[in-house]
Structures are given as structure tokens and as C-alpha cells.
Design a protein around this motif. Structure first.
Motif, PDB file in Angstrom:
ATOM      1  N   LYS A 103       0.949  -0.984  -0.113  1.00 57.69           N
ATOM      2  CA  LYS A 103       0.112  -0.141  -0.011  1.00 57.69           C
ATOM      3  C   LYS A 103       0.968   1.330   0.031  1.00 57.69           C
ATOM      4  O   LYS A 103       0.559   2.416  -0.503  1.00 57.69           O
ATOM      5  CB  LYS A 103      -0.836   0.004   1.348  1.00 57.69           C
ATOM      6  CG  LYS A 103      -1.809  -1.099   1.376  1.00 57.69           C
ATOM      7  CD  LYS A 103      -3.115  -0.862   1.109  1.00 57.69           C
ATOM      8  CE  LYS A 103      -4.049  -2.100   1.567  1.00 57.69           C
ATOM      9  NZ  LYS A 103      -5.101  -2.496   0.348  1.00 57.69           N
ATOM     10  N   VAL A 141      -8.834   5.111   9.563  1.00 55.42           N
ATOM     11  CA  VAL A 141      -8.765   4.244   8.511  1.00 55.42           C
ATOM     12  C   VAL A 141      -7.042   3.669   8.729  1.00 55.42           C
ATOM     13  O   VAL A 141      -6.229   4.405   8.348  1.00 55.42           O
ATOM     14  CB  VAL A 141      -8.867   4.701   7.131  1.00 55.42           C
ATOM     15  CG1 VAL A 141      -8.612   3.566   5.906  1.00 55.42           C
ATOM     16  CG2 VAL A 141     -10.153   5.230   6.994  1.00 55.42           C
ATOM     17  N   LYS A 143      -4.266   0.734   7.535  1.00 51.77           N
ATOM     18  CA  LYS A 143      -4.249  -0.616   6.547  1.00 51.77           C
ATOM     19  C   LYS A 143      -3.080  -1.240   6.738  1.00 51.77           C
ATOM     20  O   LYS A 143      -1.843  -0.367   6.726  1.00 51.77           O
ATOM     21  CB  LYS A 143      -4.244   0.125   5.100  1.00 51.77           C
ATOM     22  CG  LYS A 143      -5.683   0.750   4.676  1.00 51.77           C
ATOM     23  CD  LYS A 143      -5.596   1.337   3.443  1.00 51.77           C
ATOM     24  CE  LYS A 143      -6.748   1.888   2.869  1.00 51.77           C
ATOM     25  NZ  LYS A 143      -7.069   2.100   1.403  1.00 51.77           N
ATOM     26  N   VAL A 153      -7.487  -4.159   6.413  1.00 51.65           N
ATOM     27  CA  VAL A 153      -7.960  -2.747   6.562  1.00 51.65           C
ATOM     28  C   VAL A 153      -9.178  -2.749   7.497  1.00 51.65           C
ATOM     29  O   VAL A 153      -9.946  -3.524   7.749  1.00 51.65           O
ATOM     30  CB  VAL A 153      -8.483  -2.173   5.117  1.00 51.65           C
ATOM     31  CG1 VAL A 153      -9.154  -0.781   5.352  1.00 51.65           C
ATOM     32  CG2 VAL A 153      -7.730  -2.488   4.140  1.00 51.65           C
ATOM     33  N   GLU A 180      -5.101   6.619   6.961  1.00 46.94           N
ATOM     34  CA  GLU A 180      -5.408   7.380   5.853  1.00 46.94           C
ATOM     35  C   GLU A 180      -6.458   8.256   6.444  1.00 46.94           C
ATOM     36  O   GLU A 180      -7.099   7.961   7.299  1.00 46.94           O
ATOM     37  CB  GLU A 180      -5.938   6.496   4.861  1.00 46.94           C
ATOM     38  CG  GLU A 180      -5.086   5.918   3.936  1.00 46.94           C
ATOM     39  CD  GLU A 180      -5.725   5.322   2.519  1.00 46.94           C
ATOM     40  OE1 GLU A 180      -5.037   4.752   1.922  1.00 46.94           O
ATOM     41  OE2 GLU A 180      -7.118   5.412   2.496  1.00 46.94           O
ATOM     42  N   GLU A 181      -6.698   9.331   5.611  1.00 42.91           N
ATOM     43  CA  GLU A 181      -8.131  10.052   6.024  1.00 42.91           C
ATOM     44  C   GLU A 181      -9.492   9.139   5.440  1.00 42.91           C
ATOM     45  O   GLU A 181      -9.188   8.331   4.406  1.00 42.91           O
ATOM     46  CB  GLU A 181      -8.007  11.415   5.090  1.00 42.91           C
ATOM     47  CG  GLU A 181      -8.293  11.406   3.644  1.00 42.91           C
ATOM     48  CD  GLU A 181      -8.501  12.544   2.655  1.00 42.91           C
ATOM     49  OE1 GLU A 181      -9.017  13.424   3.273  1.00 42.91           O
ATOM     50  OE2 GLU A 181      -7.802  12.516   1.919  1.00 42.91           O
ATOM     51  N   PHE A 182     -10.402   9.367   6.042  1.00 38.86           N
ATOM     52  CA  PHE A 182     -11.682   8.805   5.743  1.00 38.86           C
ATOM     53  C   PHE A 182     -12.232   9.279   4.345  1.00 38.86           C
ATOM     54  O   PHE A 182     -12.271  10.377   4.298  1.00 38.86           O
ATOM     55  CB  PHE A 182     -12.579   8.709   6.915  1.00 38.86           C
ATOM     56  CG  PHE A 182     -13.853   8.143   6.457  1.00 38.86           C
ATOM     57  CD1 PHE A 182     -13.908   6.582   6.429  1.00 38.86           C
ATOM     58  CD2 PHE A 182     -15.219   8.800   6.408  1.00 38.86           C
ATOM     59  CE1 PHE A 182     -15.091   6.030   6.381  1.00 38.86           C
ATOM     60  CE2 PHE A 182     -16.174   8.265   6.019  1.00 38.86           C
ATOM     61  CZ  PHE A 182     -16.417   6.796   6.059  1.00 38.86           C
ATOM     62  N   LEU A 183     -12.738   8.380   3.472  1.00 39.35           N
ATOM     63  CA  LEU A 183     -13.177   8.841   2.328  1.00 39.35           C
ATOM     64  C   LEU A 183     -14.876   8.334   2.487  1.00 39.35           C
ATOM     65  O   LEU A 183     -14.854   7.335   2.619  1.00 39.35           O
ATOM     66  CB  LEU A 183     -12.666   8.180   0.966  1.00 39.35           C
ATOM     67  CG  LEU A 183     -11.197   8.595   0.781  1.00 39.35           C
ATOM     68  CD1 LEU A 183     -10.760   7.668  -0.227  1.00 39.35           C
ATOM     69  CD2 LEU A 183     -10.967   9.964   0.576  1.00 39.35           C
ATOM     70  N   GLU A 187     -18.755   3.403  -3.581  1.00 36.03           N
ATOM     71  CA  GLU A 187     -17.477   2.879  -3.956  1.00 36.03           C
ATOM     72  C   GLU A 187     -17.707   2.332  -5.546  1.00 36.03           C
ATOM     73  O   GLU A 187     -18.924   1.858  -5.794  1.00 36.03           O
ATOM     74  CB  GLU A 187     -16.870   2.065  -3.059  1.00 36.03           C
ATOM     75  CG  GLU A 187     -16.226   2.461  -2.002  1.00 36.03           C
ATOM     76  CD  GLU A 187     -15.656   1.315  -1.022  1.00 36.03           C
ATOM     77  OE1 GLU A 187     -15.091   0.462  -1.544  1.00 36.03           O
ATOM     78  OE2 GLU A 187     -15.695   1.564   0.242  1.00 36.03           O
ATOM     79  N   LYS A 209     -18.619  -5.414   0.140  1.00 37.60           N
ATOM     80  CA  LYS A 209     -17.447  -6.020   0.964  1.00 37.60           C
ATOM     81  C   LYS A 209     -17.666  -6.567   2.204  1.00 37.60           C
ATOM     82  O   LYS A 209     -17.207  -7.600   2.735  1.00 37.60           O
ATOM     83  CB  LYS A 209     -16.331  -5.036   1.006  1.00 37.60           C
ATOM     84  CG  LYS A 209     -15.381  -4.647  -0.149  1.00 37.60           C
ATOM     85  CD  LYS A 209     -14.020  -4.588  -0.117  1.00 37.60           C
ATOM     86  CE  LYS A 209     -13.182  -4.469  -1.304  1.00 37.60           C
ATOM     87  NZ  LYS A 209     -13.277  -3.127  -2.307  1.00 37.60           N
ATOM     88  N   VAL A 277      -9.238   4.628  -3.598  1.00 39.56           N
ATOM     89  CA  VAL A 277      -9.230   4.055  -2.563  1.00 39.56           C
ATOM     90  C   VAL A 277      -8.024   2.911  -2.427  1.00 39.56           C
ATOM     91  O   VAL A 277      -7.312   2.610  -1.235  1.00 39.56           O
ATOM     92  CB  VAL A 277     -10.541   3.166  -2.041  1.00 39.56           C
ATOM     93  CG1 VAL A 277     -10.438   2.215  -0.736  1.00 39.56           C
ATOM     94  CG2 VAL A 277     -11.774   4.408  -1.817  1.00 39.56           C
ATOM     95  N   GLU A 278      -7.973   2.210  -3.349  1.00 40.54           N
ATOM     96  CA  GLU A 278      -7.038   1.260  -3.629  1.00 40.54           C
ATOM     97  C   GLU A 278      -6.761   0.798  -5.191  1.00 40.54           C
ATOM     98  O   GLU A 278      -7.691   1.171  -5.748  1.00 40.54           O
ATOM     99  CB  GLU A 278      -7.453  -0.192  -2.846  1.00 40.54           C
ATOM    100  CG  GLU A 278      -8.585  -0.719  -3.655  1.00 40.54           C
ATOM    101  CD  GLU A 278      -8.983  -2.180  -2.953  1.00 40.54           C
ATOM    102  OE1 GLU A 278      -8.245  -2.723  -2.599  1.00 40.54           O
ATOM    103  OE2 GLU A 278     -10.231  -2.249  -3.099  1.00 40.54           O
TER     104      GLU A 278
HETATM  105  P1  AMP Z   1      -8.670  -1.751   0.530  1.00 39.97           P
HETATM  106  O1  AMP Z   1      -7.976  -3.216   1.101  1.00 39.97           O
HETATM  107  O2  AMP Z   1      -7.802  -0.646   0.550  1.00 39.97           O
HETATM  108  O3  AMP Z   1      -9.468  -1.839  -0.627  1.00 39.97           O
HETATM  109  O4  AMP Z   1      -9.726  -1.250   1.616  1.00 39.97           O
HETATM  110  C1  AMP Z   1     -10.820  -2.401   1.708  1.00 39.97           C
HETATM  111  C2  AMP Z   1     -12.078  -1.479   2.061  1.00 39.97           C
HETATM  112  O5  AMP Z   1     -12.047  -0.538   3.322  1.00 39.97           O
HETATM  113  C3  AMP Z   1     -12.603  -0.603   0.696  1.00 39.97           C
HETATM  114  O6  AMP Z   1     -13.258  -1.132  -0.142  1.00 39.97           O
HETATM  115  C4  AMP Z   1     -13.338   0.578   1.601  1.00 39.97           C
HETATM  116  O7  AMP Z   1     -14.764   0.054   1.965  1.00 39.97           O
HETATM  117  C5  AMP Z   1     -12.670   0.718   2.883  1.00 39.97           C
HETATM  118  N1  AMP Z   1     -11.736   1.867   2.957  1.00 39.97           N
HETATM  119  C6  AMP Z   1     -10.549   1.601   2.541  1.00 39.97           C
HETATM  120  N2  AMP Z   1      -9.823   2.939   2.507  1.00 39.97           N
HETATM  121  C7  AMP Z   1     -10.628   3.823   2.823  1.00 39.97           C
HETATM  122  C8  AMP Z   1     -10.719   5.177   3.207  1.00 39.97           C
HETATM  123  N3  AMP Z   1      -9.797   5.857   3.252  1.00 39.97           N
HETATM  124  N4  AMP Z   1     -12.084   5.650   3.740  1.00 39.97           N
HETATM  125  C9  AMP Z   1     -13.253   4.838   3.818  1.00 39.97           C
HETATM  126  N5  AMP Z   1     -12.996   3.609   3.388  1.00 39.97           N
HETATM  127  C10 AMP Z   1     -11.885   2.951   3.011  1.00 39.97           C
END
Ligand code: AMP
Ligand code: GLY
Length: 438
Positions: A103, A141, A143, A153, A180-183, A187, A209, A277-278
Motif C-alpha cells: 500500500k 482508517v 491499513k 483494513v 489514511e483520511e476517511f473517504l 465506491e 465488501k 481508495v486502492e
Molecule cells: P482496501 O483493501 O484498501 O481496498 O480497503 C478495503 C475497504 O476498506 C475498501 O473497499 C473500503 O470500503 C474501505 N476503505 C479503505 N480505505 C478507506 C478510506 N480511506 N476511507 C473509507 N473507507 C476506506
């Protein structure tokens, strides 16, 4: 073409199923595959993380193309091993797959390429974690830096829980994490096919998810998906290609690690604009099951063009106007420790319904010794063998019809203790998803 597909999930079943529908007709092989894939392709028992073994199999088969589905073989360099023996591979090198497997690396590339994403701090000690949690505030958040099968996460307003997850990440060998900051906002998953230079987007999809209805409970690998997204801004795909996918593919080429395969862009459509987000370095599961259900162009030609650097020569992709919804049927206990060995029934009844097909993930054939001659029964009992067992796909003229077909299919499935979400695509059908309203 003679095509070898690596992987064992419903995503790989969807890939093989779609290839089997190509008009040009392919000879299909898969390793290790699953019983559903085995109905369409010849299966080979190979360790999918062993690049030398996969390359040897591809050479023995004289494969024209190897398609690598999951992240673990990609991170392990299986695509590199296949290319080294002169066979085109669809999937990034181990170095390029770091866009998913680290990440912090993904964040660094996004910063260099000017890609809009959540502000983030990379932390390797407790004090940095505390400072980052203070800086961003709740919801928190946190990770894990590395691959964690969708479980790395934690998004929570409970600071104690955030700190506990951070400590668990720091306690690992390479102890590194990202705060991270919350988004906010809905999605979207957009798969961008890349050949190291050019980018061809597929259609956007949405994934669910969390394990429970209404997004309750822990994160999973994905419990369902749908496409199209009626609430999605019309220019989203173009925006993401121009502001995210192309700059990222260019940055990876500039670094000498060109990206070939699927750049899976996970987005949040926030009230302040579109943010990444990813990144993943492969097709998403279960989004692939619905995206490919709508593809009308030859899939094999698309994958080969990406693997051979010739995407620019491909005619524009054609898509069906239909909608597709998939619902994942999971074993008892998923996403925790699951029960295996339960008999699965009703797949044929589900597939007898109009617009329904069933893709295998955690299934296996339990062979029982037969009769006096000591041979084995070829057709064993189909039993569960993993967390996500089946992906039931419904296709229909609109989302409501596709949803109805998918759930009619799920109703036919018999599997003791299984569970599924009952609200896949429901908010979209009811017009309750909106962008920028938070
Ligand atoms: P990731 O493994 O980075 O995909 O994160 C898994 C899930 O966590 C994502 O699909 C989002 O639902 C949630 N998530 C990850 N990053 C954020 C973020 N910065 N703000 C809010 N939700 C997040
Ligand atoms: N559907 C989420 C993933 O494949 O990572």
C-alpha cells in the motif's frame, strides 16, 4: 488459441466461462482450477505460486497465452517466469504487482503520478500512528502495508480498535502500515486493461465488501456485485482513465516496471470529488463475474493484445445493454473459520432458470471408492471447500430483472449452514445511491 488460466476462484471460472464463449474457439486449460472450471477446461495440478512449475506447464502445453488470476502468484513473480520462457502472460510482473502488494508503494506511485487519493501517513512505529490518528480524526482508517486477503483494513470510529489493528500490523516481520483520511461516498470498481503503455477501461461495477446486509459486520473478499451503475456520473470512466489509469501506467513505465494486466482502480465518489481508495493488480472478485457477463467483444483477443503490447490496434470494446448481478453464497462461519465438506445441491436447477449461471469458487469433488474393482467414481459429490463457495450470476434487461434472476438462482442452491447477503444491488434498484450527497 491455447490458453492456460491460473487460479481457483469464481473470478477464474468467469474468465474461463467468458473465453469459452468466444467465437474463435479456444483450447482451454486451467491450474489448479475447480470443478466448475473443469467442465470447460482441462485441469492441471500445479502449485500456482511456483513460477517455474507454471512456466514448465505452459511450455509443455505450447500455450499461446497464460492468464494469471489471483494476486499471490502475481506478487510471487509467476508472470515473470512465464514471460522468461517466451510465452505471453496476462498479469503484471512481481515488481509491477507491488501496486497491490504494498500500500505504501501504491501511495508513492500515486503521489508521483498526481493521482487523487486519500491523504496518508506511512507508519513504522507507535508514535507515528498516534500522530496520524490525531491528524486525521475519526473515522479512522488503518491499513496493513502488505497483502492480507481483504482483511488488512480496519475502518472504525473506535480509536482503541484502530490502535489495536495498527499494533498487530507493526508486530509483523516487516511491520509497516498506512493511516489514511476517511473517504465518504459510494465506491466503484473500474478495471483498466493495460499493455504497459495503453489503457482500455471495462465497465464500472460495485462490490459489497461487508458480510452482512446494510454493510454490517466485518470485511470479506466480496459478497456480491452489480453493473451497470445507474447513479454513476456519465464521465466517470473517462475521468478515471485520464486522471488515474494513464498517469499510473505511464509512471510505472518510466520506472522501468511497465504494468501489463488489469489495473483495478477502487474509487470513492466523495463529496470532494473522485478519489482512489486502492489499486489491485488483477481482476476483482466478484466484480469480474458481472463485468464479463456483459462483454460482447472477444475476450481472448483483448487479453492477448494486453499481453503483447498491442491494445492500440484493438477495435473499441462492445457491451451488452443488459444488467448483471452476482450474489456470493458463503460457507457457515465465513469470513471467520469456515466449515468444509458440506454437500452442494441445486446448481442445475439454478442454471435452468432464464438468465442464471453459477460460478464455482470454494467447491471440490469428494471422490468415494467405488465397487469391487477399486477404481474411483469419476463424478464425486460436490462439496464446499472454502469461504466463498459459489457466485450465482443473474442477467436481465435491467438491474431489477438481473437481481430477481440472481436471487431466484440462490434460492435453488442447497448448502447446509450457508449464508448470503439479501441486499445486493437493492439500493441501486430503489434509487437510493447518490453521489456527493454526504
Ligand atoms: P482496501 O483493501 O484498501 O481496498 O480497503 C478495503 C475497504 O476498506 C475498501 O473497499 C473500503 O470500503 C474501505 N476503505 C479503505 N480505505 C478507506 C478510506 N480511506 N476511507 C473509507 N473507507 C476506506
Ligand atoms: N472485490 C474486491 C477484490 O477483489 O479485492
Amino acid at each position: 488459441m491455447r490458453i492456460l488460466v491460473i487460479g481457483t476462484g469464481a473470478r477464474e471460472h468467469a474468465i474461463v466461462h467468458t473465453l469459452s464463449l468466444d467465437v474463435d474457439g479456444h483450447e482451454l486449460h486451467a491450474a489448479p482450477g475447480n470443478p466448475g472450471i473443469g467442465q470447460l477446461a482441462t485441469l492441471h495440478a500445479v502449485d500456482q505460486l511456483d513460477g517455474a512449475a507454471v512456466a514448465a506447464l505452459a511450455t509443455e502445453l505450447a500455450a499461446d497465452l497464460v492468464v494469471i488470476g489471483p494476486e499471490a502468484p502475481l506478487a510471487a513473480g509467476v508472470a515473470d517466469a512465464v514471460r522468461e520462457v517466451g510465452i505471453p502472460a496476462f498479469g503484471p510482473s512481481g515488481a509491477a504487482a507491488r501496486l497491490e502488494s504494498s500500500k505504501s508503494f501504491a501511495k508513492e506511485v500515486m503521489a508521483a503520478a498526481g493521482v487523487p487519493t486519500a491523504l496518508a501517513h506511512v507508519c513504522t512505529e507507535d508514535a507515528q500512528v498516534q500522530a496520524a490518528l490525531d491528524a486525521f480524526g475519526a473515522p479512522h482508517v488503518v491499513k496493513d502495508d502488505g497483502l492480507a486477503a481483504g482483511k488488512g483494513v480496519v475502518v472504525t470510529s473506535d480509536r482503541e480498535a484502530a490502535v489495536a489493528h495498527a499494533r498487530a500490523c507493526l508486530d509483523k516481520a516487516e511491520g509497516c502500515l498506512v493511516v489514511e483520511e476517511f473517504l465518504d461516498g459510494p465506491e466503484v470498481s473500474l478495471f483498466c486493461i493495460a499493455d504497459g503503455r495503453d489503457v482500455v477501461p471495462l465497465v464500472p461495477a460495485q462490490d459489497f465488501k461487508r458480510v452482512g446486509d446494510g454493510d454490517a459486520g466485518p470485511n470479506t473478499g466480496g459478497m456480491g456485485a452489480y453493473t451497470p451503475l445507474p447513479w454513476c456520473p456519465a464521465d466517470l470512466v473517462e475521468e478515471v482513465v485520464e486522471r488515474v489509469a494513464r498517469p499510473t501506467v505511464e509512471e510505472m513505465a518510466r520506472r522501468g516496471t511497465p504494468f501489463v494486466g488489469v489495473l483495478y482502480v477502487g474509487l470513492a465518489l466523495t463529496s470532494r470529488g473522485t478519489r482512489v481508495v486502492e489499486f489491485n493488480a488483477r481482476f476483482g472478485d466478484p466484480e469480474t463475474q458481472v463485468v464479463l457477463a456483459r462483454l460482447r467483444s472477444p475476450f481472448g483477443a483483448l487479453l492477448l493484445a494486453a499481453a503483447t503490447g498491442t491494445l492500440a490496434e484493438l477495435p473499441p470494446l462492445r457491451w451488452s445493454e443488459d444488467a448483471a448481478v452476482t450474489v456470493v453464497v458463503a460457507s457457515e462461519g465465513y469470513p471467520g473459520s469456515v466449515r468444509a465438506g458440506d454437500e452442494i445441491g441445486g446448481i442445475q436447477d439454478a442454471e435452468a432458470l432464464e438468465g442464471v449461471h453459477v460460478l464455482h469458487a470454494g467447491t471440490t469433488l469428494q471422490r468415494s471408492p467405488a465397487g469391487d474393482d477399486d477404481s474411483e467414481v469419476l463424478e464425486g459429490r460436490l462439496v464446499s471447500h472454502g469461504g466463498r463457495v459459489l457466485s450465482v450470476v443473474g442477467v436481465g434487461a435491467d438491474l431489477a430483472a438481473a437481481r430477481e434472476a440472481a436471487y431466484a438462482g440462490v434460492t435453488q442452491i442447497e448448502l447446509d449452514g450457508s449464508h448470503h447477503r439479501s441486499d445486493i444491488a437493492l439500493a441501486a434498484v430503489e434509487g437510493r445511491v447518490s453521489v456527493g450527497a454526504q
